[in-house]
Design an enzyme around this catalytic site. Structure first.
Site, PDB file in Angstrom:
ATOM      1  N   CYS A  14       7.215  15.722  -2.165  1.00  0.00           N
ATOM      2  CA  CYS A  14       5.852  16.208  -1.959  1.00  0.00           C
ATOM      3  C   CYS A  14       4.840  15.431  -2.800  1.00  0.00           C
ATOM      4  CB  CYS A  14       5.784  17.699  -2.293  1.00  0.00           C
ATOM      5  SG  CYS A  14       5.962  18.039  -4.060  1.00  0.00           S
TER       6      CYS A  14
ATOM      7  N   ALA B 267       5.070  15.807  -6.548  1.00  0.00           N
ATOM      8  CA  ALA B 267       6.150  14.986  -7.117  1.00  0.00           C
ATOM      9  C   ALA B 267       5.676  13.560  -7.367  1.00  0.00           C
ATOM     10  CB  ALA B 267       7.364  14.987  -6.192  1.00  0.00           C
TER      11      ALA B 267
ATOM     12  N   ARG C 171      14.181  12.559 -13.115  1.00  0.00           N
ATOM     13  CA  ARG C 171      14.012  11.198 -12.602  1.00  0.00           C
ATOM     14  C   ARG C 171      14.651  10.138 -13.490  1.00  0.00           C
ATOM     15  NH1 ARG C 171       8.929   8.298 -12.585  1.00  0.00           N
ATOM     16  NH2 ARG C 171       8.751   6.799 -10.904  1.00  0.00           N
TER      17      ARG C 171
ATOM     18  N   HIS D 174       0.710   9.514  -5.428  1.00  0.00           N
ATOM     19  CA  HIS D 174       0.479   8.261  -6.159  1.00  0.00           C
ATOM     20  C   HIS D 174      -1.006   7.939  -6.166  1.00  0.00           C
ATOM     21  CE1 HIS D 174       4.622   6.963  -4.385  1.00  0.00           C
ATOM     22  NE2 HIS D 174       4.798   7.675  -5.476  1.00  0.00           N
TER      23      HIS D 174
HETATM   24 FE1  CFM Z   1       7.820   2.935  -6.499  1.00  0.00          FE
HETATM   25 FE2  CFM Z   1       9.941   3.428  -5.452  1.00  0.00          FE
HETATM   26 FE3  CFM Z   1       8.169   5.366  -5.963  1.00  0.00          FE
HETATM   27 FE4  CFM Z   1       9.507   4.104  -7.956  1.00  0.00          FE
HETATM   28 FE5  CFM Z   1      11.370   6.098  -8.018  1.00  0.00          FE
HETATM   29 FE6  CFM Z   1      11.717   5.382  -5.498  1.00  0.00          FE
HETATM   30 FE7  CFM Z   1      10.013   7.307  -6.031  1.00  0.00          FE
HETATM   31 MO1  CFM Z   1      12.547   7.694  -6.335  1.00  0.00          MO
HETATM   32  S1  CFM Z   1       9.785   2.204  -7.132  1.00  0.00           S
HETATM   33  S2  CFM Z   1       7.448   4.663  -7.767  1.00  0.00           S
HETATM   34  S3  CFM Z   1      10.720   4.781  -9.623  1.00  0.00           S
HETATM   35  S4  CFM Z   1       8.121   3.789  -4.540  1.00  0.00           S
HETATM   36  S5  CFM Z   1      13.136   5.632  -7.025  1.00  0.00           S
HETATM   37  S6  CFM Z   1      11.748   3.437  -4.378  1.00  0.00           S
HETATM   38  S7  CFM Z   1      11.357   7.194  -4.450  1.00  0.00           S
HETATM   39  S8  CFM Z   1      10.845   8.149  -7.783  1.00  0.00           S
HETATM   40  S9  CFM Z   1       7.935   7.521  -5.585  1.00  0.00           S
END
Ligand code: CFM
Length: 543
Positions: free
Chosen positions: A59, A62, A93, A191
């Site tokens: 989500c 997160a 994480r 993000h």
């Molecule tokens: Fe970038 Fe990722 Fe992500 Fe990531 Fe992660 Fe991820 Fe993630 Mo899991 S590099 S920040 S450190 S997009 S592994 S492939 S899914 S937490 S949001």
């Protein structure tokens, strides 16, 4: 690299889609691509998951709280919401940190307002105010960040007003995020929201001029399993100053002073490209895409940084470090490659690793037959060249786009137009990312937001030697007799970044792929019993 065409993608795609209701099949077909490097392929991404489909996605909360802000140790991350949201995003994480001499580290704590029914009915702002005060009284942190969960948005608590009030009262930085879980279609929205707020409330507030001649920020590196420690060490040995990492092993002071770096290096394009763009506009810092997953990729990234600064001494030092690091990597490749070469891999992870980890696999000769992201956008698949053509739908429009202008005092062009032109003439690309698709084999499958059903069909058809995804997928895949490597948390392993990380990864994959244990396990639903005697014998042999 010689390109081999992977067979069978088209029939797998049509057979899988045939099982869906017509409307679902039509929608899913746009997110499943049989790769044809000669054609311009468009993939559907960053759209809502179809209800009823088992998705890998997380989500918005997160993506904001866990991903972007989570790895920073000295900001108190306070979840405003029911206890589950804070609790289940607590330390899961595997982002690590080293507190250093000042010692502030709140990562091991779980802060939450623990909303109750009563707060949903009468409002939760009072409780939030109290929680901020309590956290302040106990810890006296430099900053407190508030993260909104779904109910907060539904009842209309104004976390930003509370943040302003408490900032004034306590005299520390307090800021909030409207990152309710339901915002956007995945964690990707989180993000963007995190990038906006960190840019508005933190970046550029510091005035400590960093030391060193070659000063960079590392963007989109989150220190999972200790990756950032490896990269920090490499940069240090090359004589490159790391002003700030967003956000692995970071502190708020580093973010505040990050506007004084001379180059932004993006590891994970998906999660942090917004900060890079905004820092370029406001402060004049150019950005490049780098990747420290894979030994060759790490070498290439170090060389790219050196090329940007154009200093002979730096270049020589970088070459020295690469040479020292490459020796042991080559030895391990020589040893494991005969056992791994030609074996098939599938990666369905996040928004960048499904691409980056293909480099590691290809270094030991393994072939990626299918890959996809959970929540990436078209540019992460097809490259930034498609940015002008991406349709902005209602879900994306929901997320604020900050209007950023050059800072009248602090904007400083890092390179003259002539220097930039000469870099470009030498094949140096600024501000670009080509995405995952162009680097994949012809005939390979690219699938966005893969469903559990599609995962099973893929495995039945290709029987990969290893499947990479996350915890939600792990046990079903293992029950199908296929080794499964978590690329979010790395299971209990890592670091996998840089040269040392590559060695760890090769060794681990060699162990996983070449053990016979998974072939002896029968899925509970297959009707056959696992031969427990064989398994027991095998385990005792191995011991
Ligand atoms: Fe970038 Fe990722 Fe992500 Fe990531 Fe992660 Fe991820 Fe993630 Mo899991 S590099 S920040 S450190 S997009 S592994 S492939 S899914 S937490 S949001």
């Amino acid at each position: 690299m010689m390109r081999k065409t992977i067979q069978g993608g088209d029939s797998l795609k049509s057979n899988t889609l045939a099982k869906y209701p017509t409307k679902v099949a039509r929608k899913r077909s746009k997110s499943i691509l049989v790769n044809d490097p000669e054609a311009t392929s468009e993939i559907q991404a960053n759209v809502r998951t179809i209800p009823g489909i088992l998705t890998q996605r997380g989500c918005c909360y997160a993506g904001c709280k866990g991903v972007v802000l989570g790895p920073t140790r000295d900001i108190i991350n306070l979840t405003h919401g029911p206890i589950g949201c804070g609790y289940y995003s607590w330390l899961t994480r595997r982002n690590q940190t080293r507190p250093g001499p000042e010692g502030d580290n709140y990562m091991t704590y779980c802060f939450s307002t623990d909303m109750q029914d009563e707060n949903i009915v009468f409002g939760g702002e009072k409780k939030l105010r109290q929680a901020i005060q309590e956290a302040y009284d106990i810890f006296h942190p430099k900053a407190i960040a508030i993260f909104s969960t779904c109910p907060v948005g539904l009842i209309g608590d104004d976390v930003h007003a509370v943040a302003r009030e408490m900032k004034e009262k306590l005299g520390i930085n307090v800021f909030g995020f409207s990152c309710e879980g339901y915002k956007g279609v995945s964690q990707s929205a989180g993000h963007h929201i995190a990038n906006n707020q960190i840019f508005k409330h933190v970046v550029g507030r510091g005035d400590q001029e960093p030391q060193g001649k070659f000063r960079i920020n590392m963007l989109g590196e989150y220190n999972i399993g200790g990756d950032a420690f490896v990269i920090e060490d490499l940069l240090d040995r090359c004589g490159i100053t790391l002003v700030s990492t967003f956000s692995g092993n970071s502190t708020i002071d580093q973010f505040e002073n990050s506007h004084m770096a001379d180059l932004n290096c993006i590891m994970c394009h998906r999660s942090i490209n917004y900060v890079a763009d905004m820092m370029e506009t406001k402060f004049g810092i150019p950005w490049i895409k780098v990747n420290f997953i894979g030994a060759e990729a790490s070498a290439k990234s170090l060389r790219k940084i050196a090329q940007y600064f154009g200093d002979d001494q730096l270049t020589a030092r970088v070459e020295q470090v690469i040479e020292v690091e490459m020796g042991p990597v080559k030895k391990v490749i020589e040893e494991v490659k005969p056992r791994l070469e030609g074996k098939k891999v599938m990666l369905f992870v996040g928004g960048s690793r499904a691409h980056h980890y293909q480099y590691l696999f290809s270094e030991v000769g393994m072939v990626t037959v299918a890959a996809g992201y959970e929540f990436a956008h078209r540019d992460d698949y097809e490259g930034r060249k498609v940015l002008p053509f991406i349709k902005v739908d209602a879900d994306s429009r929901n997320i604020e786009e900050l209007e950023v202008k050059p800072d009248p005092e602090r904007y400083r062009a890092r390179k003259t137009p002539e220097e930039l032109a000469s870099l470009e003439a030498n094949g140096f690309t600024l501000k670009d990312y080509d995405g995952m698709i162009p680097e994949m084999e012809p005939g390979s499958l690219v699938i966005d937001d893969i469903s559990q059903y599609e995962t099973e069909k893929l495995i039945e058809k290709y029987k990969p030697a290893v499947f990479c995804a996350g915890i939600k997928e792990k046990y079903i895949i293992q029950k199908m007799g296929i080794p499964m490597k978590q690329l979010h948390s790395y299971d209990y392993g890592g670091p996998f970044a840089g040269f040392r990380g590559a060695i760890n990864f090769f060794r681990e994959i060699d162990r996983m792929v070449n053990t016979r244990i998974w072939r002896l396990v029968k899925a509970p639903w297959s009707g056959e019993e696992s031969d427990s005697k064989i398994v027991a014998r095998y385990v005792s042999d191995a011991a």
